[in-house]
Design a protein around this motif. Structure first.
Motif, short mmCIF file in Angstrom:
data_model
loop_
_atom_site.label_atom_id
_atom_site.label_comp_id
_atom_site.label_asym_id
_atom_site.label_seq_id
_atom_site.Cartn_x
_atom_site.Cartn_y
_atom_site.Cartn_z
N GLY A 133 -6.46 91.98 116.49
CA GLY A 133 -5.27 92.14 117.31
C GLY A 133 -5.00 93.53 117.83
N ASP A 190 5.08 89.64 125.45
CA ASP A 190 5.46 89.11 124.14
C ASP A 190 4.24 88.56 123.40
N LYS A 191 3.40 87.84 124.11
CA LYS A 191 2.19 87.28 123.50
C LYS A 191 1.27 88.39 122.99
N LYS A 194 2.70 90.08 119.80
CA LYS A 194 2.68 89.18 118.65
C LYS A 194 1.26 88.86 118.18
N GLY A 195 0.26 89.23 118.96
CA GLY A 195 -1.12 89.00 118.57
C GLY A 195 -1.70 90.08 117.67
N GLU A 197 -2.43 91.94 114.39
CA GLU A 197 -2.45 91.62 112.96
C GLU A 197 -2.15 92.88 112.14
N SER A 240 7.04 92.51 112.79
CA SER A 240 6.19 91.42 113.27
C SER A 240 6.63 90.07 112.70
N THR A 241 6.72 89.08 113.59
CA THR A 241 7.05 87.72 113.15
C THR A 241 5.80 86.89 112.91
N THR A 242 4.64 87.48 113.17
CA THR A 242 3.39 86.74 113.04
C THR A 242 2.47 87.28 111.94
N HIS A 243 2.40 88.61 111.82
CA HIS A 243 1.52 89.24 110.84
C HIS A 243 2.21 90.44 110.19
N GLU A 446 13.56 91.17 116.67
CA GLU A 446 12.63 91.39 115.57
C GLU A 446 12.59 92.85 115.13
#
Length: 463
Positions: A133, A190-191, A194-195, A197, A240-243, A446
């Protein structure tokens, strides 16, 4: 010890910059200042001066952007415009995105065309090499392939990625309620953010690490420990809401289990934190700028520091040092000050690179240092701005704003630009004027949650 980034950048810049042809007087890559009288310049009002320097600095990312990706070129040499023309800088491009937002808001650049260009940039970043990422420090603007920054540094750079993500979040927040094209741009930004890591870059530990390479893995093993320019990596890692990274990474890694704090002073001004310099004294001013283009330090605190005191004090220390001028450099004064990492004059007159600070004062003034400190030292920065534009414009200001560095002591100026230096000027001056970039970034949900998770409090943003 010096930030590892300084060492890497210095080696790369020295190798690429000091090889420029000499003018016969030992002034490789630098231009002697003209000695002939110039016509008097009509003094600008404060508002006119701020408008002008913002507009000029934004040109770097508008008129001189990398041609394919529309992102920021690592550098631009006015004496050799084609030099490294397709080398994109990841962090500097993040600063560039924030600079373009300022340009749109102030009517310096057309909104629709800016949206089109930013969309091109987002599409490029989406296809460019990524490493769990994260993007590399440098990217080939033609192919999207990573360009090695140094020995074993050929993969992901989480700090440069964090600087870029500040810009991505600002873009998302600025355009999210716009027209169809703007909403699509916001979604792309945004994508991308959020990608990333962030958790990968902890290497399973309670800390973050700067680099990861598919070839060398974790061999560089450079831990992000305070205090330097890297705070934003921990903030975004926690946001981060993903990683997300574990909260303990901030407290145990970045703050060194709380030992980051100090009671030491310089020029009678509290340092607040131990800086990652040999002496622990205040580092180059970009440490108070790169993480704070989006992160608003005013009314921000945690159990370790009041961040306004921290950042403002660093600017005041650098200013006080230049006024005290312990090395008696010619030209230093209340209106000519500012030390940070930038191009520099080597002892033999050639152009190199150095991280200027109170421990490493080489008689070289870097305009972005004072200009990007406007929120912290408005009166002192304004004096410097007028010095540049009312007194020295013909010698120190060029096609994309103030040249990167100059030295009155050696009658020397380098007619070159660096994205990471030009890119902080417009956003930080705008943060002083209206708080625009700060508001965009700090109001991102976030970001608020990430700061809250780490134990931060903000009187301004209500958490």
């Amino acid at each position: 010890m010096k930030s590892h980034l300084f060492i890497l950048i210095f080696l790369n810049f020295f190798n690429s910059c000091s090889s420029s042809p000499s003018d016969g007087n030992g002034n490789s890559g630098g231009t002697p200042l003209p000695t002939t009288p110039t016509a008097p310049i009509i003094a600008l009002t404060d508002e006119q001066a701020m408008d002008q320097v913002q507009k000029d600095a934004i040109k770097y990312f508008w008129d001189y952007a990398e041609s394919n990706s529309k992102l920021g070129r690592e550098r631009y040499h006015t004496e050799d415009p084609g030099f490294e023309a397709n080398k994109v800088t990841t962090g500097g491009s993040g600063f560039g995105l924030m600079s373009l937002i300022v340009g749109i808001e102030r009517g310096f650049i057309p909104r629709a065309e800016a949206v089109t260009r930013m969309t091109t940039a987002m599409d490029f970043l989406d296809k460019a090499d990524r490493f769990h990422g994260a993007w590399s420090h440098w990217i080939d603007g033609t192919t999207g392939k990573a360009i090695s920054f140094g020995n074993k540094d050929d993969g992901g750079d989480i700090v440069e990625t964090a600087f870029l993500c500040q810009g991505l979040i600002a873009v998302r927040e600025y355009f999210k309620n716009g027209n169809t094209a703007e909403k699509e741009l916001a979604a792309k930004a945004d994508k991308l953010w959020k990608g990333v890591e962030w958790s990968w870059y902890t290497n399973g530990e309670k800390a973050m690490y700067w680099h990861w390479s598919p070839t060398y893995q974790w061999e560089m093993k450079f831990k992000l420990e305070g205090y330097n320019e890297c705070l934003i990596a921990y903030i975004l890692g926690a946001a981060s809401t993903t990683h997300p990274i574990p909260v303990a990474a901030y407290h145990e890694g970045w703050t060194r289990n709380g030992t980051i704090a100090t009671g030491k002073t310089q020029y009678g001004i509290p340092l607040v934190f131990k800086y990652n310099t040999v002496s622990g004294n205040a580092g180059p001013l970009f440490w108070a700028q790169y993480s704070y283009l989006g992160l608003d330090p005013s009314q921000l605190s945690d159990k370790y520091a009041n961040y306004w005191e921290l950042t403002q004090n660093q600017a005041k220390i650098i200013y006080s040092h230049c006024v005290a001028n312990p090395k008696n450099w010619n030209g230093y004064s209340e209106k000519c000050w500012g030390l940070t990492a930038s191009y520099s004059r080597n002892p033999d007159g050639t152009t190199g690179y150095s991280a200027h600070d109170t421990d490493n004062d080489l008689g070289v003034i870097t305009p972005t240092a004072a200009l990007s400190s406007f929120p912290y030292t408005p009166k002192e920065s304004m004096k410097f701005l007028h010095y540049l534009y009312d007194e020295k414009k013909s010698t120190y200001v060029g096609i994309a704003g103030p040249y990167d560095a100059f030295s009155p002591q050696y009658n020397w100026v380098t007619p070159r630009y660096l994205a990471i230096d030009q890119g902080t000027i417009a956003p930080m001056i705008e943060n002083y004027r209206t708080g625009l970039i700060w508001k965009l970034f700090m109001n991102a949900p976030e970001v608020k949650q990430g700061l809250t998770n780490l134990g931060f409090h903000s009187g301004k943003y209500g958490f």
